[in-house]
Design an enzyme around this catalytic site. Structure first.
Site, PDB file in Angstrom:
ATOM      1  N   ALA A 119       0.927  -1.318   0.214  1.00  0.00           N
ATOM      2  CA  ALA A 119       0.066  -0.108   0.093  1.00  0.00           C
ATOM      3  C   ALA A 119       0.825   1.160   0.026  1.00  0.00           C
ATOM      4  CB  ALA A 119      -0.770  -0.123   1.231  1.00  0.00           C
ATOM      5  N   CYS A 120       0.317   2.227  -0.685  1.00  0.00           N
ATOM      6  CA  CYS A 120       0.981   3.648  -0.929  1.00  0.00           C
ATOM      7  C   CYS A 120      -0.021   4.521  -0.816  1.00  0.00           C
ATOM      8  CB  CYS A 120       2.095   3.682  -2.051  1.00  0.00           C
ATOM      9  SG  CYS A 120       1.299   4.153  -3.523  1.00  0.00           S
ATOM     10  N   ASP A 121       0.447   5.832  -0.859  1.00  0.00           N
ATOM     11  CA  ASP A 121      -0.489   7.038  -0.554  1.00  0.00           C
ATOM     12  C   ASP A 121      -1.657   7.167  -1.736  1.00  0.00           C
ATOM     13  OD1 ASP A 121      -1.348   9.146   0.759  1.00  0.00           O
ATOM     14  OD2 ASP A 121      -0.837  10.385  -0.692  1.00  0.00           O
ATOM     15  N   GLY A 163      -1.596   4.378  -4.409  1.00  0.00           N
ATOM     16  CA  GLY A 163      -2.035   3.131  -4.807  1.00  0.00           C
ATOM     17  C   GLY A 163      -1.511   2.980  -6.270  1.00  0.00           C
ATOM     18  N   ILE A 221      -3.591   3.481   0.529  1.00  0.00           N
ATOM     19  CA  ILE A 221      -4.112   3.208   2.010  1.00  0.00           C
ATOM     20  C   ILE A 221      -5.554   3.714   2.194  1.00  0.00           C
ATOM     21  CG2 ILE A 221      -3.756   3.825   4.339  1.00  0.00           C
ATOM     22  CD1 ILE A 221      -0.677   4.184   3.415  1.00  0.00           C
TER      23      ILE A 221
END
Length: 486
Positions: free
Chosen positions: A401-403, A405, A434
Site C-alpha cells: 500500500a502507498c498513498d 496506490g 491506503i
C-alpha cells in the site's frame, strides 16, 4: 537567560513556519487525491481527443461527440464523487456528485476546480448530519431519514453551487487563464519551473501536477486541443538528466544504482526515484530547475503541449498524449531538459572533491522523512513489524500500500509478487491506496515506513511490515523466507 529566550523564540517561529508549510502541503495532497483515482478517465478522454477531433489522427464526427460531454460532465462528476467519498464514503460521494452538478450547469467552462470544492463540502455536510442525528433516529425510520437527508442536502448544495460557487470559480479561472496566457505570450512560463521542480523533490509532485496544473490544463485544452501545462510537471527529462550524470560521474552506491533508477524513472514514470539523488547534494536542485526551465522554454517556443495529463510521468505516457504531428516538438523539449539538467549535474559532481563514498541510504531515509512531512504526518522511528507472526497459515494475501496506490506500491507489489512466485507460495500479492484498504484478518500489509501508522490505523486486524526503500529492500526476502518456513 536572554540567549535561552531568543532560542525559544526562534524555535517557536520555526515551528509556526513548518506548520504553515505542512498545512499547505496537506491541502495540495487532498486536491490531488481527488484526481489520481480518476486518471484512467482523463486518459480515456485524452485518447478520444487525440484520435477523433477534427485535428486528430482519425477524425470522426460521430465519435468526437463524446469529447465535450466527458470533459463537461463525466470528469468533474467523478472528481466531485471522489471528494465526497474521501470524507463520508459512498453516501458522501453521491452527494458530492449531486452538488457538483450545480457548478457544472451554472457555468460554461469545465468545472474541475468547482467539483474539487463542492465534493468535499458535500462529504463534510453529510458527515456532520449523520454524526448529529444518526443516534436520534427512531427504529424503522432509518432509510426514510437517510434518503431524504441525502436528497435535501444534495439539492441545497446543488443550488448553492449553481448560484454562488460556479460563477465565483468561473471568474477565478478566467483570471488564472489570462495570467497563464500572458506568461506564455511573454515567454515567462519557464519561470514556473523555478518553483515546481523544488516542490516535486519535497513530495508536492502529485499536488502540483494533479491538483493545480492538471485542472488548469484541461481548461486550456478544451479551447485549443492541447496544453503545455500537462507537461510541466510530468516531463521526465530533468530527473533523467540528473541520474545520467550520476551514472557517469557519481560515486559508490549512488553511481551503481543510478542506471536502474534512470530506466524506471524515464520509462516507468516513477519520479520519486531521482529525489534521493537530488537530496544527496542540495546544489543538485539547480540541475532539475535548469532542466525544467529548458524544457518548458522549448515547449513554449515550439508552441506545443499535450492533449491530456501524462500519468505516470513516463516518456511513453508523454508520447501517447502528444498531439498529431508534434512528436518532434515534444521530444525536443524533453531532450533539452535532459541536456540542461545533465550538464549542471555533471558540473556539480565534477566539482565535488570529496573522496568518501556518498551515503545514499541515509538520503533515502531523509527522502522518506520529507515525504512523511509533506503529508502532514509525524515521522515514526519504530517499525510496525509482524515478522514473528508471519506464516503461510496466517497470511492469505499480501497488499503493498502507498498513498495513491499507483507508483511505488505497484512497483513494490510487482517485486514482491515475483519473489513469492519463485518461492512456490500460493499467496496473492496486490497493491492499493491506503485509503482503500479494508480491515481483514489474514492480510499482510506492506508499506513504506512513513505510511505505516496510517496503514495500521486503517487495518488494525491485519499484519504489518514496513520497508525503507521499496525498490531494493531486504524485507522482501525476509517476508518470503518467513512464509516459506511454515
Amino acid at each position: 537567560m536572554e540567549a535561552l529566550n531568543e532560542k525559544r523564540g526562534n524555535k517557536s517561529k520555526e515551528s509556526t513556519k513548518v506548520s504553515t508549510k505542512v498545512r499547505a502541503q496537506k491541502v495540495g495532497t487532498f486536491l490531488s487525491n481527488m484526481v489520481i483515482p480518476n486518471i484512467g478517465a482523463f486518459i480515456s478522454w485524452g485518447l478520444l481527443t487525440a484520435l477523433f477531433i477534427p485535428k486528430g489522427y482519425f477524425p470522426n464526427e460521430s465519435l468526437a461527440q463524446m469529447v465535450s460531454p466527458m470533459i463537461t460532465y463525466l470528469l468533474p462528476l467523478l472528481i466531485g464523487y471522489t471528494g465526497g467519498k474521501m470524507i463520508a464514503g459512498h453516501r458522501g460521494g453521491v452527494i458530492g456528485a449531486v452538488a457538483s452538478m450545480g457548478v457544472i450547469v451554472g457555468t460554461d467552462v469545465p468545472m474541475f476546480i468547482g467539483a474539487m470544492i463542492m465534493g468535499p463540502i458535500a462529504g463534510w455536510s453529510i458527515k456532520k448530519f449523520d454524526d448529529t442525528f444518526q443516534s436520534k433516529i427512531r427504529v424503522g425510520f432509518e432509510m426514510l431519514v437517510n434518503n431524504f437527508s441525502s436528497g435535501i442536502i444534495g439539492f441545497t448544495l446543488a443550488i448553492l453551487g449553481y448560484l454562488a460557487i460556479g460563477p465565483l470559480v468561473t471568474s477565478v479561472m478566467k483570471v488564472l487563464s489570462s495570467g497563464i496566457e500572458f506568461m506564455i505570450n511573454a515567454n515567462l512560463l519557464p519561470l514556473v519551473n523555478v518553483f515546481t521542480e523544488p516542490g516535486k523533490v519535497i513530495f508536492l509532485n502529485n499536488a502540483i501536477n494533479h491538483g493545480i496544473l492538471g485542472p488548469l490544463g484541461v481548461e486550456q485544452a478544451a479551447e485549443t486541443g492541447k496544453s503545455v501545462l500537462f507537461i510541466l510537471s510530468a516531463n521526465p527529462g530533468p530527473g533523467f538528466g540528473v541520474l545520467l550524470a550520476y551514472m557517469l560521474f557519481g560515486k559508490g552506491t549512488a553511481k551503481a544504482s543510478a542506471p536502474g533508477a534512470a530506466i524506471i524513472q524515464f520509462i516507468g514514470g516513477i519520479h520519486e526515484l531521482y529525489f534521493p539523488y537530488v537530496l544527496m547534494k542540495p546544489l543538485m536542485i539547480l540541475a532539475v530547475i535548469a532542466g525544467g526551465v529548458a524544457g518548458t522554454f522549448t515547449f513554449t517556443i515550439l508552441d506545443t503541449g499535450l492533449v491530456a495529463t501524462a500519468s505516470p510521468g513516463s516518456i511513453i505516457s508523454v508520447i501517447a498524449m502528444t498531439p498529431k504531428g508534434e512528436y518532434l516538438q515534444i521530444l525536443a523539449g524533453v531532450s533539452a531538459s535532459i541536456a540542461a539538467s545533465f550538464v549542471v549535474a555533471m558540473l556539480i559532481l565534477k566539482a565535488d572533491r570529496s573522496t568518501t563514498e556518498e551515503d545514499f541510504e541515509s538520503n533515502v531515509e531523509k527522502m522518506q522523512a520529507m515525504k512523511a512531512e509533506s503529508k502532514g504526518k509525524e515521522v515514526k522511528t519504530t517499525l510496525v513489524s509482524a515478522n514473528d507472526e508471519l506464516s503461510a497459515d496466517t497470511v492469505k494475501r499480501i497488499i503493498f500500500a502507498c498513498d495513491a496506490g499507483m507508483g511505488s506500491s505497484a512497483m513494490g507489489a510487482s517485486i514482491l509478487r515475483n519473489k513469492v512466485k519463485k518461492a512456490g507460495l500460493d499467496i496473492a500479492v496486490t497493491n492499493s491506496a491506503i485509503s482503500n484498504l479494508t480491515d481483514e484478518v489474514g492480510t499482510l500489509i506492506v508499506t513504506q515506513i512513513e505510511l505505516a501508522p496510517r496503514a495500521l490505523e486503517k487495518t488494525p486486524s491485519g499484519l504489518h511490515e514496513t520497508v525503507d526503500n521499496f525498490l531494493s529492500s531486504p524485507k522482501y526476502d525476509e517476508i518470503v523466507s518467513k512464509l516459506s518456513e511454515s
